[in-house]
Design a protein around this motif. Structure first.
Motif, short mmCIF file in Angstrom:
data_model
loop_
_atom_site.label_atom_id
_atom_site.label_comp_id
_atom_site.label_asym_id
_atom_site.label_seq_id
_atom_site.Cartn_x
_atom_site.Cartn_y
_atom_site.Cartn_z
N LEU A 114 0.77 -1.25 0.04
CA LEU A 114 0.05 0.03 0.15
C LEU A 114 1.06 1.18 -0.07
N ALA A 115 0.69 2.00 -0.99
CA ALA A 115 1.53 3.41 -1.05
C ALA A 115 0.63 4.44 -0.65
N PHE A 116 1.02 5.19 0.18
CA PHE A 116 0.08 6.54 0.56
C PHE A 116 1.16 7.92 0.14
N ASN A 117 0.20 8.79 0.16
CA ASN A 117 0.71 10.10 -0.27
C ASN A 117 1.11 10.97 0.79
N VAL A 118 2.37 11.49 0.93
CA VAL A 118 2.54 12.53 2.02
C VAL A 118 2.88 14.05 1.29
N SER A 119 2.42 14.92 1.67
CA SER A 119 2.52 16.32 1.37
C SER A 119 4.05 16.79 2.00
N VAL A 120 4.68 17.81 1.05
CA VAL A 120 5.94 18.32 1.46
C VAL A 120 5.72 19.02 2.59
N VAL A 121 4.61 19.70 2.86
CA VAL A 121 4.25 20.73 3.92
C VAL A 121 4.34 19.82 5.32
N GLN A 122 4.01 18.50 5.02
CA GLN A 122 3.56 17.60 6.18
C GLN A 122 5.12 17.16 6.65
N MET A 123 5.71 16.69 5.52
CA MET A 123 7.17 16.08 6.10
C MET A 123 8.13 17.12 6.52
N ARG A 124 7.72 18.37 6.10
CA ARG A 124 8.57 19.53 6.81
C ARG A 124 8.32 19.71 8.08
N ARG A 125 7.23 19.36 8.66
CA ARG A 125 7.16 19.74 9.91
C ARG A 125 8.14 18.75 10.95
N GLU A 126 8.64 19.46 11.99
CA GLU A 126 9.72 18.96 13.01
C GLU A 126 8.94 17.43 13.48
N GLY A 127 7.83 17.31 13.83
CA GLY A 127 7.46 16.07 14.54
C GLY A 127 7.05 14.90 13.67
N PHE A 128 7.23 15.14 12.19
CA PHE A 128 6.81 14.19 11.28
C PHE A 128 7.12 12.72 11.69
N LEU A 129 8.46 12.60 11.85
CA LEU A 129 9.00 11.35 11.91
C LEU A 129 8.78 10.67 13.14
N ASN A 130 8.55 11.55 14.20
CA ASN A 130 7.96 11.10 15.59
C ASN A 130 6.53 10.41 15.42
N ASP A 131 5.60 11.20 14.69
CA ASP A 131 4.35 10.82 14.44
C ASP A 131 4.27 9.56 13.72
N VAL A 132 5.09 9.14 12.62
CA VAL A 132 5.33 8.02 11.84
C VAL A 132 5.53 6.86 12.91
N ARG A 133 6.63 7.06 13.81
CA ARG A 133 6.99 6.09 14.60
C ARG A 133 5.85 5.54 15.49
N ASN A 134 5.19 6.63 16.13
CA ASN A 134 4.17 6.30 17.03
C ASN A 134 3.12 5.72 16.32
N ILE A 135 2.48 5.82 15.02
CA ILE A 135 1.48 5.28 14.46
C ILE A 135 2.06 3.74 14.29
N ILE A 136 3.32 3.46 13.91
CA ILE A 136 3.97 2.13 13.60
C ILE A 136 3.81 1.32 14.92
N SER A 137 4.27 2.00 15.87
CA SER A 137 4.56 0.99 17.09
C SER A 137 2.95 0.65 17.67
N LYS A 138 2.22 1.51 17.38
CA LYS A 138 0.68 1.51 17.84
C LYS A 138 0.21 0.15 17.02
N ILE A 139 0.20 0.56 15.65
CA ILE A 139 -0.70 -0.66 14.70
C ILE A 139 -0.07 -1.62 14.51
N LYS A 140 1.50 -1.55 14.43
CA LYS A 140 2.48 -2.72 14.13
C LYS A 140 1.99 -3.43 12.88
N PRO A 141 2.12 -2.64 11.84
CA PRO A 141 1.93 -3.46 10.41
C PRO A 141 3.27 -3.89 9.79
#
Ligand code: C2E
Ligand code: MG
Ligand code: MG
Ligand code: MG
Length: 280
Positions: A114-141
């Motif tokens: 599954l490919a999802f789109n991310v916006s440049v504006v979204q990626m630019r944000r400081e907390g982006f990577l942390n958000d991704v990490r949190n989601i992955i450790s919660k859902i565990k896909p």
């Protein structure tokens, strides 16, 4: 006379700007409510291989507003301007992770990426990577079934940061898709340096592939991709003739209305089961 005209002109200009601002303001207010009321839905467009087996999908966001489907082109730009893209973008990642996790218990669907789109504006944000990490450790896909679609504009502002970010995402297991390739500024060095996995040939090239000149462009992109060990996806394939020529030129994967439009979850799952269990 002149003064009169001048004033008129000014009034017209002023009204246009006002209208534009108030329209944006209205959409923004409605988007805020849409987040609270969970009015967003992901649709899934199949990605097929050369044998017309479904290997994956692209998740595309829709806003279901009063029963009508609003395409992303009408609200993503406002979401980016207003910062609401952070919330919406997080929702997209979480929903995508849930889908892949869900599919893992199904013999056929567990093979689907599954490919999802991310916006440049979204990626630019400081907390982006942390958000991704949190989601992955919660859902565990299974992260290796997840692909992140970025556009070339990611590299423009802060190349070092983008490089670092993609490196960390890759280390987490994500594959990186470069979307709309050919419409921006990418150079070959960018493709190599950023360790892109999959290059998506923009629909505008697919549209022209049946002409002699258009074919040369696509062939050039494919040859380059092969040399760099990148997989290729052709976007927006609408005609059988395009599919034939793209196959002949060596494209790996295909997306487009010829095969399927973006589908609702259940429709997509049905589509996969139909195509992937049938005999050749
Ligand atoms: P994209 O990522 O390049 O997505 C491809 C677009 O082409 C999609 O439009 C898809 O429905 C459309 N498409 C696919 N096959 C065909 C075809 O054969 N013919 C034609 N005419 N169109 C085709 P859609 O869903 O309206 O999305 C437009 C853009 O909005 C996307 O372009 C992407 O940049 C953005 N977008 C979509 N979902 C998201 C999201 O969840 N987050 C963010 N940040 N952006 C999104
Ligand atoms: Mg995309
Ligand atoms: Mg695209
Ligand atoms: Mg596009």
């Amino acid at each position: 006379e002149a003064k009169h005209r001048g004033r008129n002109k000014y009034v017209i200009f002023n009204t246009d700007v006002k209208e534009k601002i108030s329209k944006e303001y209205t959409i923004k207010t409605m988007l805020q409510k849409a987040i609270e009321n969970e009015e967003f839905e992901l649709f899934y467009q199949p990605k097929l291989d050369r044998n017309k087996r479904v290997v994956g999908c692209e998740a595309l966001i829709r806003w279901i507003k009063d029963g009508k489907v609003v395409p992303p082109g009408e609200f993503i730009p406002v979401a980016e301007k207003s910062g609401l893209i952070y919330e919406i973008g997080k929702w997209v990642i979480e929903e995508s992770a849930k889908r892949v996790q869900e599919w893992e218990s199904d013999e056929i669907l567990k093979e689907i990426s599954l490919a999802f789109n991310v916006s440049v504006v979204q990626m630019r944000r400081e907390g982006f990577l942390n958000d991704v990490r949190n989601i992955i450790s919660k859902i565990k896909p299974n992260v290796s079934n997840l692909e992140i679609e970025i556009t070339e504009s990611v590299f423009i502002e802060n190349k070092q940061r983008a490089l670092h970010l993609l490196e960390l995402l890759k280390r987490m297991g994500f594959k990186i898709n470069l979307d709309d390739f050919g419409t921006g500024y990418s150079s070959i060095s960018v493709l190599k340096e950023f360790k892109i996995d999959i290059l998506k040939i923009d629909k505008s090239f697919v549209d022209e592939v049946l002409s002699k000149e258009g074919r040369v462009y696509v062939k050039t992109i494919i040859d380059m991709s092969k040399n760099l060990n990148l997989l290729t996806v052709a976007e927006g394939v609408e005609y059988q003739e395009q599919f034939e020529v793209l196959k002949e030129l060596g494209v790996d994967y295909f997306q487009g209305y010829l095969f399927a439009k973006p589908l609702k979850k259940e429709e997509f799952e049905e589509f996969v089961k139909k195509l992937n269990t049938s005999k050749f």
